[in-house]
Design a protein around this motif. Structure first.
Motif, PDB file in Angstrom:
ATOM      1  N   VAL A  92       0.928  -1.202  -0.015  1.00  0.00           N
ATOM      2  CA  VAL A  92      -0.100  -0.193  -0.203  1.00  0.00           C
ATOM      3  C   VAL A  92       0.924   1.210   0.027  1.00  0.00           C
ATOM      4  O   VAL A  92       0.731   2.291  -0.787  1.00  0.00           O
ATOM      5  CB  VAL A  92      -0.983   0.040   1.208  1.00  0.00           C
ATOM      6  N   ASP A  93       1.973   1.352   0.744  1.00  0.00           N
ATOM      7  CA  ASP A  93       2.721   2.535   1.126  1.00  0.00           C
ATOM      8  C   ASP A  93       3.388   2.509  -0.075  1.00  0.00           C
ATOM      9  O   ASP A  93       3.828   3.646  -0.725  1.00  0.00           O
ATOM     10  CB  ASP A  93       3.781   2.185   2.148  1.00  0.00           C
ATOM     11  N   ALA A  94       4.019   1.666  -0.993  1.00  0.00           N
ATOM     12  CA  ALA A  94       4.869   1.398  -1.985  1.00  0.00           C
ATOM     13  C   ALA A  94       4.116   2.027  -3.062  1.00  0.00           C
ATOM     14  O   ALA A  94       4.413   2.930  -4.090  1.00  0.00           O
ATOM     15  CB  ALA A  94       5.343   0.333  -2.233  1.00  0.00           C
ATOM     16  N   LEU A  95       2.791   1.761  -3.492  1.00  0.00           N
ATOM     17  CA  LEU A  95       2.062   2.050  -4.595  1.00  0.00           C
ATOM     18  C   LEU A  95       1.707   3.897  -4.195  1.00  0.00           C
ATOM     19  O   LEU A  95       1.755   4.340  -5.152  1.00  0.00           O
ATOM     20  CB  LEU A  95       0.768   1.429  -4.387  1.00  0.00           C
ATOM     21  N   ALA A  96       1.279   4.039  -3.040  1.00  0.00           N
ATOM     22  CA  ALA A  96       1.069   5.438  -3.065  1.00  0.00           C
ATOM     23  C   ALA A  96       2.264   6.359  -3.196  1.00  0.00           C
ATOM     24  O   ALA A  96       2.272   7.363  -3.791  1.00  0.00           O
ATOM     25  CB  ALA A  96       0.595   5.615  -1.259  1.00  0.00           C
ATOM     26  N   ALA A  97       3.391   5.800  -2.590  1.00  0.00           N
ATOM     27  CA  ALA A  97       4.748   6.660  -2.885  1.00  0.00           C
ATOM     28  C   ALA A  97       4.960   6.436  -4.559  1.00  0.00           C
ATOM     29  O   ALA A  97       5.478   7.610  -5.001  1.00  0.00           O
ATOM     30  CB  ALA A  97       5.930   6.083  -2.422  1.00  0.00           C
ATOM     31  N   GLU A  98       4.608   5.661  -5.303  1.00  0.00           N
ATOM     32  CA  GLU A  98       4.902   5.632  -6.518  1.00  0.00           C
ATOM     33  C   GLU A  98       4.102   6.490  -7.359  1.00  0.00           C
ATOM     34  O   GLU A  98       4.493   7.330  -8.187  1.00  0.00           O
ATOM     35  CB  GLU A  98       4.790   4.244  -7.201  1.00  0.00           C
ATOM     36  N   VAL A  99       2.799   6.835  -6.954  1.00  0.00           N
ATOM     37  CA  VAL A  99       1.961   7.515  -7.655  1.00  0.00           C
ATOM     38  C   VAL A  99       2.411   9.003  -7.263  1.00  0.00           C
ATOM     39  O   VAL A  99       2.557   9.855  -8.344  1.00  0.00           O
ATOM     40  CB  VAL A  99       0.594   7.529  -7.162  1.00  0.00           C
ATOM     41  N   ALA A 100       2.972   9.147  -6.010  1.00  0.00           N
ATOM     42  CA  ALA A 100       3.268  10.666  -5.572  1.00  0.00           C
ATOM     43  C   ALA A 100       4.497  10.977  -6.575  1.00  0.00           C
ATOM     44  O   ALA A 100       4.626  12.118  -7.142  1.00  0.00           O
ATOM     45  CB  ALA A 100       3.478  10.655  -4.063  1.00  0.00           C
TER      46      ALA A 100
END
Length: 330
Positions: A92-100
């Motif tokens: 979850v955190d990795a996907l959010a960071a990738e989009v950001a």
């Protein structure tokens, strides 16, 4: 209008789609442009689901840069998430960071086992149970709040009863028995397996050394189904057994507090064929009065619905089924 990204990760391939809502129900959630990818693998370090999900987000940003600037949520449904990914919350955190990093946007993110997105897609978020038959097999009953009942989804070595890999394994076992002269019932399956895989002496090398073994086994399920349609007794017996196993799993997932509603979904479940007919017969025998529904949509639609809920902050973590985070609302 806000845009969400739904991602469906299975043993035979991966898919991603952009979606936006044009009305209140599932049929008004418009699935737009899509991407596809190859199958995931299972190695000594675990499943490659995280790598596949991140790769699809990057591909989406490259393919649709303008649309991704309006992204508000990501929903991922993935096979083996609870059993073969060590820390799903970190995805979850990795996907959010990738989009950001890619779009300079902060979005809501939810990742779930594939049964959750299959359920959302099939029943449009309503309470009840589903059974999903793809490469693997899993049944799931939930009301989306307090009741979470998972059955099977243990992978092709321990379960996945009635799924593609299970059917393929049963078919190849019958074929080998025919090849060995133990039981001639599988002769038609032996002929089909030779056409797909070559001579039996080569089969162990094609299966035992593969990271995507489940997908390879599942590829033979179509051949088993064809022999059943042609009237072969052995193929018919396997597909009949698969339907019975799927019905047992569905009933086990249908918690007594849930409405007696069941839907079957997945690429292996084909209405009108042996497996589907036996599934409905066995289901109504095991659970008289059950309502068998035609699925509203597939797990990719379910992933998009999950993304919507993540975007609106309407999904919470319910480990080991769903994990949510990111920044809802964009």
């Amino acid at each position: 209008m806000s845009v969400v990204l739904g991602i469906d990760i299975g043993g035979s391939g991966t898919r991603a789609v952009l979606a936006e809502r044009t009305g209140p129900d599932a049929t008004a959630l418009t699935l737009g442009k899509g991407l596809t990818g190859g199958p995931i693998g299972v190695t000594v370090t675990g499943s490659t689901v995280p790598e596949a999900a991140l790769a699809l987000v990057r591909r989406a940003a490259e393919a649709w840069p303008d649309r991704m600037r309006d992204l508000t949520g990501i929903g991922v449904g993935a096979t083996g998430l609870a059993t073969l990914v060590e820390r799903p919350a970190e995805l979850v955190d990795a996907l959010a960071a990738e989009v950001a990093a890619l779009t300079d946007r902060r979005v809501g993110v939810a990742v779930a086992i594939d049964a959750v997105t299959a359920h959302l897609g099939a029943l449009d978020g309503e309470a009840g149970a589903i059974v999903a038959l793809g490469t693997g097999a899993i049944a799931f009953g939930t009301d989306g709040a307090d009741i979470w009942r998972r059955v099977d989804g243990w992978g092709h070595l321990l379960g996945d009863r009635g799924g593609g890999a299970w059917i393929g394994m049963q078919g190849l076992t019958a074929a080998i028995r025919a090849h060995d002269g133990v039981d001639p019932a599988g002769l038609m399956l032996l002929e089909a397996a030779r056409a797909r895989f070559g001579e039996p002496l080569t089969w162990p090398a094609q299966l035992y050394t593969r990271e995507d073994r489940a997908g390879v086994l599942a590829s033979f399920a179509a051949d088993v189904a064809r022999t059943a349609s042609a009237g072969d007794a052995c193929g018919t017996a396997i597909m009949t057994h698969a339907g019975q196993e799927a019905a047992r799993s569905a009933v086990a997932a249908l918690d007594p507090q849930l409405p007696s509603v069941v839907a079957a979904t997945g690429g292996v479940f084909r209405p009108g064929e042996t497996l589907a007919l036996e599934f409905e017969r066995a289901l109504t025998e095991l659970r008289p009065g059950v309502e068998v529904r035609v699925p509203v949509g597939d797990p990719l639609l379910g992933a998009a619905i999950l993304a919507e809920r993540a975007a609106a902050g309407r999904i919470a973590t319910h480990a080991p089924y769903v994990w949510a985070g990111g920044i809802p609302g964009g």
